[in-house]
Write an enzyme that holds these catalytic residues in place. Sequence first.
Site: not given
Length: 309
Positions: A89, A191, A193, A204, A208
């Site tokens: 992919d 707040r 990451d 996907t 996901l």
Amino acid sequence: MGINFDVSRPKARSSINMITKFHTIGLIGKPHHQGTNQTLKRLHHWLTMQGFEVLVEERVAAELGPNIEAVDLLEIGARCDLAIVVGGDGNMLGAARVLARFDLGVIGVNRGNLGFLTDLPPDAFEEALAKVLDGEFDTEHRFLLEAEVYRHGMLKASNTAVNEAVLHPGKIAHMIEFEVYIDDQFMYSQRADGMIVSTPTGSTAYALSAGGAILTPNLQALILVPMFPHTLSCRPIVVDACSTIKMVVSPDNGENLEVSCDGHVHLAVLPGDEIIVRRSSERLRLIHPKGHNYFHVLRTKLGWGSKLF
């Protein structure tokens, strides 16, 4: 009186499945990968023997031997009716970001892991591909994202993404602060990451893994998935694909933030910058073998349970 349509010229091709045969085919693959090279060689020989004009992306052409017409991705997009991507992919995403601006179909041969976007098996592609080349295929359009970074009101960087655009701290993981607006309406401050803004195609993938929902490819929607938010109440949210997503980075953040497009292209972000993510005008035209079933793909790739009765 019958109407005689001239389909001998590539210029006459349509974005829907009205033309039964392709003329010029481009081959794209993962460089320096033995399995990919083997499949590309078989494809090149098989297609050439059937009379197709075959172009090979220059990064892999040198590994296939002599008498190969090597071109770049832009020339494949301009000259070909169909592009065949051999790899996973990730290879499909890299090619798609370039090819989506052209009117050609793209189909994949899976030489990766899951292969949500690569339908054909590498060791037995001939039967399915022969039917596709004879006009037996389904066409699906996938929209892309456009990500832009603004600094003091000026555009500093931009790129497109097939799967997702991700605001994150760069190479060192740490919490960042930013505000999120939908169509210029304040939604919340975060707040966390980072933040994933994903298309249905990307739902996907990274989204996901971060706890986002799967969106079927025909949905005109985006999903926003916070990455490890410092709150118990923040959950992924689905918005209309026509929405404009704006993320404003707090001036108190460090200076090594980035926006990643499909994990391939990285845009530098500084404290105070604004990131705009919206649907691109470009669309990827995916070609599938006739009878392609998205839920069969999910069931197979994700190990879902089979029918009970």
